[in-house]
Design an enzyme around this catalytic site. Structure first.
Site, PDB file in Angstrom:
ATOM      1  N   CYS A   1      63.502 -85.618 -43.960  1.00  0.00           N
ATOM      2  CA  CYS A   1      63.065 -86.792 -43.185  1.00  0.00           C
ATOM      3  C   CYS A   1      64.244 -87.575 -42.623  1.00  0.00           C
ATOM      4  O   CYS A   1      64.048 -88.526 -41.863  1.00  0.00           O
ATOM      5  CB  CYS A   1      62.207 -87.695 -44.051  1.00  0.00           C
ATOM      6  SG  CYS A   1      60.981 -86.775 -44.978  1.00  0.00           S
TER       7      CYS A   1
ATOM      8  N   CYS B   1      51.486 -95.601 -48.792  1.00  0.00           N
ATOM      9  CA  CYS B   1      52.092 -94.351 -48.299  1.00  0.00           C
ATOM     10  C   CYS B   1      52.127 -94.329 -46.771  1.00  0.00           C
ATOM     11  O   CYS B   1      51.144 -94.689 -46.121  1.00  0.00           O
ATOM     12  CB  CYS B   1      51.264 -93.154 -48.760  1.00  0.00           C
ATOM     13  SG  CYS B   1      50.968 -93.125 -50.546  1.00  0.00           S
ATOM     14  N   SER B   2      53.234 -93.858 -46.227  1.00  0.00           N
ATOM     15  CA  SER B   2      53.302 -93.667 -44.779  1.00  0.00           C
ATOM     16  C   SER B   2      52.402 -92.487 -44.409  1.00  0.00           C
ATOM     17  O   SER B   2      52.147 -91.606 -45.229  1.00  0.00           O
ATOM     18  CB  SER B   2      54.743 -93.403 -44.351  1.00  0.00           C
ATOM     19  OG  SER B   2      55.247 -92.260 -44.993  1.00  0.00           O
TER      20      SER B   2
ATOM     21  N   ILE C   1      50.807 -89.180 -42.029  1.00  0.00           N
ATOM     22  CA  ILE C   1      51.232 -87.930 -41.390  1.00  0.00           C
ATOM     23  C   ILE C   1      51.062 -88.145 -39.889  1.00  0.00           C
ATOM     24  O   ILE C   1      50.003 -88.583 -39.450  1.00  0.00           O
ATOM     25  CB  ILE C   1      50.362 -86.775 -41.911  1.00  0.00           C
ATOM     26  CG1 ILE C   1      50.718 -86.510 -43.384  1.00  0.00           C
ATOM     27  CG2 ILE C   1      50.523 -85.533 -41.057  1.00  0.00           C
ATOM     28  CD1 ILE C   1      49.688 -85.696 -44.114  1.00  0.00           C
TER      29      ILE C   1
ATOM     30  N   LYS D   1      55.490 -96.868 -42.512  1.00  0.00           N
ATOM     31  CA  LYS D   1      54.133 -97.119 -43.020  1.00  0.00           C
ATOM     32  C   LYS D   1      53.121 -97.322 -41.902  1.00  0.00           C
ATOM     33  O   LYS D   1      52.022 -96.761 -41.956  1.00  0.00           O
ATOM     34  CB  LYS D   1      54.155 -98.351 -43.956  1.00  0.00           C
ATOM     35  CG  LYS D   1      52.768 -98.820 -44.401  1.00  0.00           C
ATOM     36  CD  LYS D   1      52.073 -97.759 -45.237  1.00  0.00           C
ATOM     37  CE  LYS D   1      50.578 -97.985 -45.375  1.00  0.00           C
ATOM     38  NZ  LYS D   1      49.821 -97.442 -44.219  1.00  0.00           N
TER      39      LYS D   1
ATOM     40  N   HIS E   1      55.111 -91.737 -39.196  1.00  0.00           N
ATOM     41  CA  HIS E   1      56.289 -91.051 -39.721  1.00  0.00           C
ATOM     42  C   HIS E   1      56.283 -89.568 -39.361  1.00  0.00           C
ATOM     43  O   HIS E   1      56.093 -88.711 -40.220  1.00  0.00           O
ATOM     44  CB  HIS E   1      56.338 -91.272 -41.244  1.00  0.00           C
ATOM     45  CG  HIS E   1      57.529 -90.692 -41.934  1.00  0.00           C
ATOM     46  ND1 HIS E   1      58.755 -90.509 -41.330  1.00  0.00           N
ATOM     47  CD2 HIS E   1      57.684 -90.246 -43.224  1.00  0.00           C
ATOM     48  CE1 HIS E   1      59.600 -89.974 -42.208  1.00  0.00           C
ATOM     49  NE2 HIS E   1      58.979 -89.802 -43.348  1.00  0.00           N
TER      50      HIS E   1
END
Lengths: 384, 384
Positions: free
Chosen positions: A85, A208-209, A211, A330, A334
């Protein structure tokens, strides 16, 4: 280090972009950046692209060639760099080196990921290739689990609260409302985070960020060359990169991400500035705990006090340091390879004074991009 | 360009190394290179690694961090670069930029691939990710097929013979007999090539480089720093990199690999020398036709005359230019990410005068690394 100029920026919308192919995404971001810089293809000397896993997400390696081809930029040298990442941040650093080495005057630095063309279970598996297969992924560890352990330890050691974690997410969603490129442009509440489905205790869905698909692009130029094209260059004055053990078990502490600390040290040293001079920062909040670790590791707050600082509004727009004005990973989204470059786009907008309702008053900005659970970190410092 | 020194080299054996893991391979090559240079870990500033598809061959991305970790070199900056089979050559180029940018004095440049831990059918699929998925791989094209089309066209247009192609392979096998690191240390005959199983007409099994595991490593230093450690630095005086259409259908000609021509032009220009001054070269012979295209594209022979030159022994050890003294990809083996770095190891041995029975009398050497069917090419020029 000698400073390098950002003379153009471009972004696609981040989100589930089923109507766009991988190639279309980077061509869109690249074209916007080239137009923004007011340059021609013939002015460009090389391409650097950050991409985590084209090989697994779209079964395509060798995307450096694909990108040069679809962007109409062959025969320019084109290079993919990868550190999970942190691939986008790394692409920026190597673009800078390309210029400072004297090889190039103007380079395109892009980041791109197309993550939603595979099933979600598969995405989780693919993302787990950023962790060590032998000691983590093969034993069932996924990234929410790894960051959950860091969160649990931080809560135990420093009294960081579950609510403070949620406040990271609430702030970033609030910022994203004003970012037209963000994936989630709506506000959420602490209650909503605390009542969202559990993913890996203590982290819930809204910690959680997401998809995402998306691409980001910046045009870098030597400071001499920049003046030929733009009146408002933003400069990169510091760059730092560090590695750490790829697995959590190899780290001295779960509560300090040493790659962030080491990358930040190098970046501040090259930029010759102090953390307190940074008024706007895009940091790697892949999970809420990650933003807490980032703002501590970057020296904005003492270790253990990131949760409290968040609760007290010090990271809000207009606070001590405005963190993730874009919405962060977030809420902006991402697309892993694109993230590091998108951070640079936001900081450039801020320093240009073009961030509209997200605008911060700042002379210096910082971007912070992490690979995996902290096996890699890259930091860049920007100035007007 | 300012020259950069090669002060250390290390190789693993190439082959089906089932007893060694990915990590063990690069640690072995890296340790040898560090010992060869007589440096300590603390002298090193950064790591660059070429790897094509850790994500698919061993389900591991983020190998920059893995490598720094297993080599005991954290927190050094560690970067993976990828351009399919040209990943190793690209890692060298970016190591050079790292030094010439002033960021680093000494860098480790490695290349590694572990290809034999998956089934062969799967390996073919993975390698096909270096071609364009949308227009080539998804339609069933694999690399032997792509290079077979180039071979067929070269034969049609220039009268290159099936025997001449075979002679490339025969020569490279003959050279590999004297290379202790080579995968195939035995001679073959033209007859044997012509009677080996057909893979993609006109290419037969013995026209094709094998699937291999292996790692290679070189230590690069600024020319000032090099003198502190070694008496016999070999210098890289030229570097060239170019992209081209990732798909064959996008190229102007099948008989000229334009990425090679463009990368070579840049490298010769930076080195300020002519092709005729090169007396030893490692070129990218993934298939026999690829060597013919390479020696033409690099300017050693006129376009269309590479087959004849091979037949007349001009590329043999001691010929006009000694090509693939190591055995080349065909006989030394082709762990894709390692290949470009292994080429630099061979040229360094040659210019040091340490190539034993493969020794050539040369002041200048060249390495030539190709990604995919020519979507990327990287050329480096070395001098004593």
């Amino acid at each position: 280090m000698e400073k390098v100029a950002v003379i153009g920026i471009g972004l696609t919308k981040f989100g589930e972009l089923w109507e766009s192919s991988f190639s279309q995404l980077f061509v869109e971001a690249g074209t916007k950046a080239i137009e923004d810089a007011g340059i021609d293809g013939k002015d460009i000397d090389a391409i650097f692209v950050g991409n985590m896993s084209g090989g697994r997400f779209i079964e395509q390696e060798h995307i450096s060639s694909l990108i040069a081809d679809y962007a109409g930029l062959t025969p320019l040298p084109s290079t993919r760099v990868e550190a999970a990442c942190a691939s986008g941040g790394l692409a920026i650093r190597h673009g800078i080196m390309g210029i400072l080495s004297g090889f190039y005057d103007i380079v395109v630095v892009g980041g791109v990921e197309k993550m939603t063309d595979v099933l979600t279970e598969r995405t989780t598996q693919i993302l787990a290739t950023a962790a060590e297969q032998e000691w983590e992924a093969n034993l069932g560890m996924t990234f929410p689990g790894l960051y959950a352990m860091m969160a649990r330890r931080h809560m135990h050691k420093y009294g960081t609260t579950r609510e403070q974690l949620a406040m990271v997410s609430v702030k970033n969603h609030r910022n994203a409302v004003h970012n037209p490129y963000a994936q989630f442009r709506f506000e959420i509440s602490v209650d909503k985070v605390l009542n969202s489905p559990m993913v890996a205790d203590p982290l819930r869905l809204l910690d959680c960020s997401p998809i995402s698909d998306g691409a980001a692009c910046i045009i870098l130029a030597s400071k001499e060359k920049a003046k030929e094209f733009v009146d408002n260059p933003i400069y990169i004055i510091g760059s730092g990169q560090a590695s750490s053990s790829i697995s959590l078990h190899g780290r001295e502490k779960l509560t300090v991400m040493d790659s962030t600390v080491n990358a930040a040290r190098e970046a501040y040293k090259r930029a010759k500035i102090e953390p307190k001079q940074i008024k706007v920062a895009e940091v790697h909040d892949c999970f809420t705990i990650a933003e807490i670790l980032a703002i501590e590791g970057l020296g904005f707050f003492k270790v253990g006090e990131g949760g409290k600082a968040t609760e007290e509004g010090e990271t809000e727009i207009g606070g001590k340091v405005s963190v993730n004005t874009s919405g962060g990973l977030k809420a902006k989204g991402h697309p892993v390879g694109a993230t590091g470059v998108a951070q640079a786009v936001e900081i450039t907008l801020q320093l240009r004074g073009e961030a509209e309702k997200r605008q911060v008053d700042a002379d210096f900005g910082l971007s912070h991009n992490v690979g995996g659970s902290g096996g890699t970190a890259v930091v860049h410092i920007f100035s007007k």
